[in-house]
Design a protein around this motif. Structure first.
Motif, PDB file in Angstrom:
ATOM      1  N   ASP A  23      30.031  35.408  41.157  1.00  0.00           N
ATOM      2  CA  ASP A  23      31.527  35.277  41.442  1.00  0.00           C
ATOM      3  C   ASP A  23      32.156  36.647  40.842  1.00  0.00           C
ATOM      4  OD1 ASP A  23      31.227  32.954  42.533  1.00  0.00           O
ATOM      5  OD2 ASP A  23      32.047  31.811  40.807  1.00  0.00           O
ATOM      6  N   HIS A  26      37.359  39.408  43.310  1.00  0.00           N
ATOM      7  CA  HIS A  26      38.792  38.889  42.856  1.00  0.00           C
ATOM      8  C   HIS A  26      39.475  39.241  43.994  1.00  0.00           C
ATOM      9  CE1 HIS A  26      38.432  38.641  38.359  1.00  0.00           C
ATOM     10  NE2 HIS A  26      37.319  39.161  38.773  1.00  0.00           N
ATOM     11  N   GLU A  27      40.482  38.221  44.342  1.00  0.00           N
ATOM     12  CA  GLU A  27      41.409  38.322  45.530  1.00  0.00           C
ATOM     13  C   GLU A  27      42.902  38.788  45.256  1.00  0.00           C
ATOM     14  OE1 GLU A  27      42.138  34.740  47.653  1.00  0.00           O
ATOM     15  OE2 GLU A  27      42.765  35.587  49.362  1.00  0.00           O
ATOM     16  N   ASN A  35      34.874  42.909  40.292  1.00  0.00           N
ATOM     17  CA  ASN A  35      34.855  43.129  38.757  1.00  0.00           C
ATOM     18  C   ASN A  35      33.504  43.988  38.577  1.00  0.00           C
ATOM     19  OD1 ASN A  35      34.720  43.112  36.139  1.00  0.00           O
ATOM     20  ND2 ASN A  35      35.762  41.269  36.007  1.00  0.00           N
ATOM     21  N   SER A  75      40.798  43.563  39.054  1.00  0.00           N
ATOM     22  CA  SER A  75      39.976  42.433  38.746  1.00  0.00           C
ATOM     23  C   SER A  75      40.700  41.831  37.411  1.00  0.00           C
ATOM     24  CB  SER A  75      38.562  43.154  38.248  1.00  0.00           C
ATOM     25  OG  SER A  75      37.916  43.166  39.439  1.00  0.00           O
ATOM     26  N   SER A  76      41.384  42.642  36.757  1.00  0.00           N
ATOM     27  CA  SER A  76      42.056  41.986  35.633  1.00  0.00           C
ATOM     28  C   SER A  76      43.434  41.309  36.013  1.00  0.00           C
ATOM     29  CB  SER A  76      42.216  42.922  34.533  1.00  0.00           C
ATOM     30  OG  SER A  76      43.045  43.784  34.973  1.00  0.00           O
ATOM     31  N   TYR A  78      44.140  39.909  39.260  1.00  0.00           N
ATOM     32  CA  TYR A  78      43.954  38.907  40.372  1.00  0.00           C
ATOM     33  C   TYR A  78      42.696  37.865  39.997  1.00  0.00           C
ATOM     34  CZ  TYR A  78      47.531  41.569  42.896  1.00  0.00           C
ATOM     35  OH  TYR A  78      48.436  42.365  43.372  1.00  0.00           O
ATOM     36  N   PRO A  79      42.911  36.666  40.618  1.00  0.00           N
ATOM     37  CA  PRO A  79      41.973  35.639  40.285  1.00  0.00           C
ATOM     38  C   PRO A  79      40.739  35.944  41.019  1.00  0.00           C
ATOM     39  CG  PRO A  79      43.732  34.785  41.664  1.00  0.00           C
ATOM     40  CD  PRO A  79      44.094  36.053  41.389  1.00  0.00           C
ATOM     41  N   VAL A  80      39.769  35.037  40.309  1.00  0.00           N
ATOM     42  CA  VAL A  80      38.369  35.146  41.109  1.00  0.00           C
ATOM     43  C   VAL A  80      38.288  34.349  42.228  1.00  0.00           C
ATOM     44  CG1 VAL A  80      36.094  34.072  40.960  1.00  0.00           C
ATOM     45  CG2 VAL A  80      36.920  35.397  38.887  1.00  0.00           C
ATOM     46  N   SER A  82      35.898  32.464  44.908  1.00  0.00           N
ATOM     47  CA  SER A  82      34.428  32.137  44.975  1.00  0.00           C
ATOM     48  C   SER A  82      33.930  31.349  46.307  1.00  0.00           C
ATOM     49  CB  SER A  82      34.046  31.034  43.675  1.00  0.00           C
ATOM     50  OG  SER A  82      34.834  29.999  43.458  1.00  0.00           O
TER      51      SER A  82
END
Ligand code: F3S
Length: 92
Positions: A23, A26-27, A35, A75-76, A78-80, A82
């Motif tokens: 995972d 990030h979007e 990440n 990456s820090s 925006y959310p993951v 999956s």
């Protein structure tokens, strides 16, 4: 680590996400990022991308060198993501 480059912008096929074992994606609004601290460099995502947007960081074209920072910074922010979803190509 692997890096999502500019080809993803406006595409977001997201099929890369389904094969990532950790995972790491990030979007952001218009494209995905990886990440670099999560990526284990397994390389399975790269051949999945229909527009060849995913690069080994050591093979990143010089013109896209800014994407190293973009992948880390976004990456820090925006959310993951999956699971894959509809690509932006059909939503344009
Ligand atoms: Fe982007 Fe390719 Fe993934 S277009 S969302 S890197 S499959």
């Amino acid at each position: 680590a692997f890096i999502v480059g500019k080809e993803c912008n406006g595409c977001k096929y997201t099929v890369c996400v389904d094969v990532c074992p950790v995972d790491a994606f990030h979007e952001a609004e218009k494209f995905l990022v990886i990440n670099p601290d999560t990526c284990i460099s397994c390389s399975v995502c790269a051949p999945e991308c229909p527009v060849d947007a995913i690069y080994d960081e050591f093979d990143l074209p010089i013109k896209q060198i800014s994407y190293l920072e973009i992948n880390r910074n976004f990456s820090s922010l925006y959310p993951v993501i999956s699971a894959s979803k509809a690509t932006m190509v059909f939503r344009k």
